[in-house]
Design a protein around this motif. Structure first.
Motif, mmCIF file in Angstrom:
data_model
loop_
_atom_site.group_PDB
_atom_site.id
_atom_site.type_symbol
_atom_site.label_atom_id
_atom_site.label_comp_id
_atom_site.label_asym_id
_atom_site.label_seq_id
_atom_site.Cartn_x
_atom_site.Cartn_y
_atom_site.Cartn_z
ATOM 1 N N PHE A 3 6.964 12.605 1.856
ATOM 2 C CA PHE A 3 6.876 12.750 3.017
ATOM 3 C C PHE A 3 7.318 14.554 3.317
ATOM 4 C CE2 PHE A 3 6.289 8.411 4.004
ATOM 5 C CZ PHE A 3 5.341 8.400 4.890
ATOM 6 N N PHE A 21 9.941 4.151 5.184
ATOM 7 C CA PHE A 21 8.646 4.556 4.634
ATOM 8 C C PHE A 21 9.007 5.586 3.413
ATOM 9 C CE2 PHE A 21 5.698 4.471 8.586
ATOM 10 C CZ PHE A 21 6.039 3.655 8.784
ATOM 11 N N THR A 23 6.702 6.712 0.400
ATOM 12 C CA THR A 23 5.412 7.376 0.100
ATOM 13 C C THR A 23 4.276 7.461 1.036
ATOM 14 O OG1 THR A 23 5.876 6.204 -2.070
ATOM 15 C CG2 THR A 23 3.928 7.638 -1.808
ATOM 16 N N THR A 25 0.859 7.107 2.928
ATOM 17 C CA THR A 25 -0.306 6.207 2.383
ATOM 18 C C THR A 25 -1.578 7.453 2.044
ATOM 19 O OG1 THR A 25 -1.119 6.115 4.518
ATOM 20 C CG2 THR A 25 0.296 4.204 3.672
ATOM 21 N N GLN A 28 -2.368 9.489 5.370
ATOM 22 C CA GLN A 28 -1.237 10.064 5.682
ATOM 23 C C GLN A 28 -1.370 11.530 4.659
ATOM 24 O OE1 GLN A 28 1.969 7.337 5.476
ATOM 25 N NE2 GLN A 28 1.349 6.154 7.230
ATOM 26 N N THR A 48 -7.049 -0.265 10.763
ATOM 27 C CA THR A 48 -5.661 -0.521 11.012
ATOM 28 C C THR A 48 -5.228 -0.993 9.743
ATOM 29 O OG1 THR A 48 -6.605 -2.615 11.733
ATOM 30 C CG2 THR A 48 -5.617 -1.060 13.379
ATOM 31 N N GLY A 49 -3.980 -0.634 9.372
ATOM 32 C CA GLY A 49 -3.290 -1.084 8.077
ATOM 33 C C GLY A 49 -3.247 -0.185 7.173
ATOM 34 N N THR A 50 -3.866 1.074 7.477
ATOM 35 C CA THR A 50 -3.903 1.933 6.511
ATOM 36 C C THR A 50 -2.613 2.747 6.455
ATOM 37 O OG1 THR A 50 -5.351 3.162 7.648
ATOM 38 C CG2 THR A 50 -6.272 1.878 5.805
ATOM 39 N N GLY A 51 -2.252 2.808 7.713
ATOM 40 C CA GLY A 51 -1.081 3.814 8.044
ATOM 41 C C GLY A 51 -1.401 5.038 9.118
ATOM 42 N N LYS A 52 -2.476 4.704 9.656
ATOM 43 C CA LYS A 52 -3.249 5.518 10.634
ATOM 44 C C LYS A 52 -2.335 6.089 11.669
ATOM 45 C CE LYS A 52 -6.353 2.476 12.810
ATOM 46 N NZ LYS A 52 -5.601 2.707 14.155
ATOM 47 N N THR A 53 -1.603 5.119 12.289
ATOM 48 C CA THR A 53 -0.693 5.565 13.323
ATOM 49 C C THR A 53 0.347 6.734 13.007
ATOM 50 O OG1 THR A 53 -0.776 3.020 13.848
ATOM 51 C CG2 THR A 53 0.665 4.535 15.045
ATOM 52 N N ASP A 307 1.541 -8.072 10.994
ATOM 53 C CA ASP A 307 1.636 -7.877 9.720
ATOM 54 C C ASP A 307 1.527 -9.492 9.072
ATOM 55 O OD1 ASP A 307 1.633 -5.223 9.403
ATOM 56 O OD2 ASP A 307 3.702 -5.226 9.028
ATOM 57 N N ARG A 333 -2.967 -6.169 5.380
ATOM 58 C CA ARG A 333 -2.470 -5.047 5.964
ATOM 59 C C ARG A 333 -1.265 -4.481 5.184
ATOM 60 N NH1 ARG A 333 -3.534 -3.781 10.988
ATOM 61 N NH2 ARG A 333 -1.534 -3.029 11.350
ATOM 62 N N ALA A 334 -1.219 -3.137 5.094
ATOM 63 C CA ALA A 334 -0.027 -2.385 4.347
ATOM 64 C C ALA A 334 0.010 -2.889 3.095
ATOM 65 C CB ALA A 334 1.252 -2.535 5.339
#
Ligand code: AMP
Length: 582
Positions: A3, A21, A23, A25, A28, A48-53, A307, A333-334
């Motif tokens: 990050f 967090f 690493t 995704t 990201q 959703t679940g890919t870390g898009k938020t 989750d 997810r995740a």
């Protein structure tokens, strides 16, 4: 990549560390550096679940000016659930900054939201309807908005928010940037990009319209009338399931949830006929795992962001293929693994092919587990529970001598057999006469085939069963659970002794074995149900073309021919009170 390397400021990095967090995704890694540095539009194709938020949230939190107490960033999403989730995430990311994030959504007091906005905020997370409402009341100005995030754009369009989105975007400045995130890219979403964006950078995680690779897609072909029994078997075969069952309509959702509930499964419905408060309560219980199986419509389940969901079961496939992607995306997810199971009837094979083509994935054909496999799984679950149960020596010490005395003379093997049977017999009984539910594609067209005669005849006109009339119905507040209670409690029966139940508006019917008829009439007649006196009569048996009470065959609650015993983990609370002693 870390990050730190993405160029985020230290306050934000500190929050990420606290959130665990480590690493970024893939979405990201692609989105964050670009959104931080460039002033451009952006399209991110990600589930959703890919870390898009965090992919849009971290740049947004970093870019807004803390000192300006005016909304600069606007996130629009389809549901209240998602709205709360996103605002919570953004608040977490901005915890060590002065950035304020406010969630505005329908179904709650607008005045409080107006007060919150007036206190001065940099980021607003909103559902479209409430946002339009706030702008109409002039409680919120979008004049200074620099970044608009459209999250789950395809969902918003599916839900009919196109007009609201147009209204909102038209009220924001021409020079703003639009960041659009969507799991799929149907024409309608592409047209938003066309109308409101200029040369957006497009990042796609996986193929367009493709679902998460950690999901196993499995379909099961069953006869239409076996759909519900097949669902139960899938649940029974996965005792640790934490799942979502999708139905096509509110009514189907309510029916399936109702039947599962009555049969002792830990399940609840989620659909649009419930009030917002009811839906919130269900979601809270599901999130905290107080509910194991949530039965939902597509619309009500939108934005569910939980989750650990192990299975998504498509009780019926959705009409729109895009919705299949949304449904299955609720699991795995995740980075976790999940299963998306689909029940189809013998004429629906083409639907699986269409989904495979659209989302570029392959389904495997599954077999509905047979009674033996299910019993084995359930038995091993029980054994595992017994073995791992903590023994509270002090608490049981005073009762043990009495218990030991009762078991005096039994061998260890006999004791184990008895304990296992005590818990397990109901399961075995339920499944002992259950057959194979797998059907071959095309079989359904074979009307009048062998199965039809055997199954239907055997189930419907069972001469060993007596049909009873009850003087109470829906209008008196009677439901199948209530009827079971009043019959079983008064006649001293286990609930699986009662067969089919038909609750009508002002009276009801149920079936039970012939030999129980006298007991039921004697014991249940005159009992009380919620202030009403219960009257039970044996109906005339149907003979040849004999008469049936009208209504009995009309709005029929089809129990799929299944006996009512708890095929699931349930019925634990309902015990046979006549315990036999040696
Ligand atoms: P989202 O796709 O934004 O709904 O995120 C799915 C889940 O992954 C959420 O629970 C996030 O908190 C979590 N998550 C997002 N990014 C990361 C990351 N880089 N490392 C660990 N967990 C993450």
């Amino acid at each position: 990549m870390t990050f730190e390397e993405l160029g985020l400021k230290s306050e934000v990095l500190k929050s990420l560390k606290e959130l665990g967090f480590e690493t970024p995704t893939p979405i990201q890694q692609e989105a964050i550096p670009h959104l931080l540095k460039e002033e451009s539009d952006f399209v991110g194709l990600a589930q959703t679940g890919t870390g898009k938020t965090a992919a849009f949230g971290l740049p947004l939190v970093s870019k807004v000016e803390e000192g300006r107490k005016i909304p600069q960033g606007l996130v629009i999403c389809p549901t209240r659930e998602l709205c709360l989730q996103i605002s919570k995430d953004l608040q977490n990311y901005s915890k060590h900054t002065k950035v304020k994030v406010v969630a505005v959504y329908g179904g709650t007091d607008i005045k409080r939201q107006i007060t919150d906005i007036k206190k001065g905020v940099q980021i607003i997370v909103a559902t479209p309807g409430r946002l339009v409402d706030l702008t109409k009341r002039k409680a919120l100005s979008l004049q200074e908005i620099e970044w608009v995030v459209l999250d789950e754009a395809d969902e918003m369009l599916n839900m009919g928010f196109k007009e609201d989105i147009d209204t909102i975007l038209d009220k924001t400045p021409q020079w703003k940037n639009v960041w659009l995130f969507s799991a799929t890219m149907p024409k309608e979403v592409a047209s938003i990009a066309e109308n409101y964006m200029e040369n957006p950078l497009e990042v796609s995680i996986g193929h367009k319209n493709q679902t998460n690779e950690n999901i196993d897609h499995v379909y099961f072909t069953v006869k239409e009338r076996d759909r519900y029994s097949a669902l139960k078997r899938l649940i029974d075969y996965n005792p640790e399931i934490y799942g979502l069952v999708f139905c096509r309509t509110r009514r189907e959702t309510a029916d399936v949830a109702d039947k599962l509930g009555k049969e002792g499964y830990n399940s609840a419905p989620l659909h649009g006929d419930l009030s917002q408060a009811q839906r919130d309560a269900v979601m809270k219980r599901f999130r905290t795992k107080g509910i194991q199986i949530l039965v939902a419509t597509d619309v009500a389940a939108r934005g569910i962001d939980v989750d650990d969901i192990t299975h998504v079961i498509n009780y019926n496939l959705p009409d729109e293929i895009e919705n299949y992607t949304h449904r299955s995306g609720r699991t795995a997810r995740a980075g976790k693994h999940g299963e998306s199971l689909v029940l189809i009837n013998t004429r629906e094979g083409h639907k699986i092919k269409a989904i495979e083509r659209k989302i570029r994935t392959t389904f495997t054909q599954g077999n509905i587990p047979g009674p033996k496999e299910i019993c084995e799984i359930q038995l091993m679950k029980l054994v595992d529970k017994v073995i791992t149960t903590e023994v509270k020596e002090n608490d049981i010490a005073e009762f043990l001598p009495l218990v030991m005395q009762e078991f005096d003379g039994f061998t260890k093997e006999e004791v184990v057999k008895k304990f296992v049977s005590a818990e397990f017999n109901r399961f075995i009984e339920y499944y002992e006469r259950a057959g194979d539910l797998n059907a071959k594609a095309g079989e359904g067209r074979d009307r009048g085939g062998r199965d039809k005669g055997r199954d239907r005849g055997g189930r419907r006109d069972d001469l060993n069963k007596t049909r009873f009339f009850v003087n109470l119905g829906k209008r008196d507040g009677l439901n199948p659970g209530g009827l079971l209670r009043v019959v079983c409690d008064n006649a001293g029966l286990r609930s699986d002794k009662v067969g089919r139940i038909d609750i009508l508006a002002s009276f009801s019917f149920f079936e039970a074995d012939n030999e129980l008829a006298d007991t039921i009439v004697q014991k249940v007649n005159g009992a009380e149900y919620e202030g009403h006196r219960v009257k039970v009569e044996v109906t005339k048996k149907r003979e040849g073309g004999g008469k049936r009470r009208s209504g009995g065959g009309g709005r029929r609650r089809d129990h799929g021919g299944n006996r009512r015993s708890g095929g699931g983990q349930g019925h634990r609370g309902r015990r046979d009170s006549s315990r036999k002693r040696r």
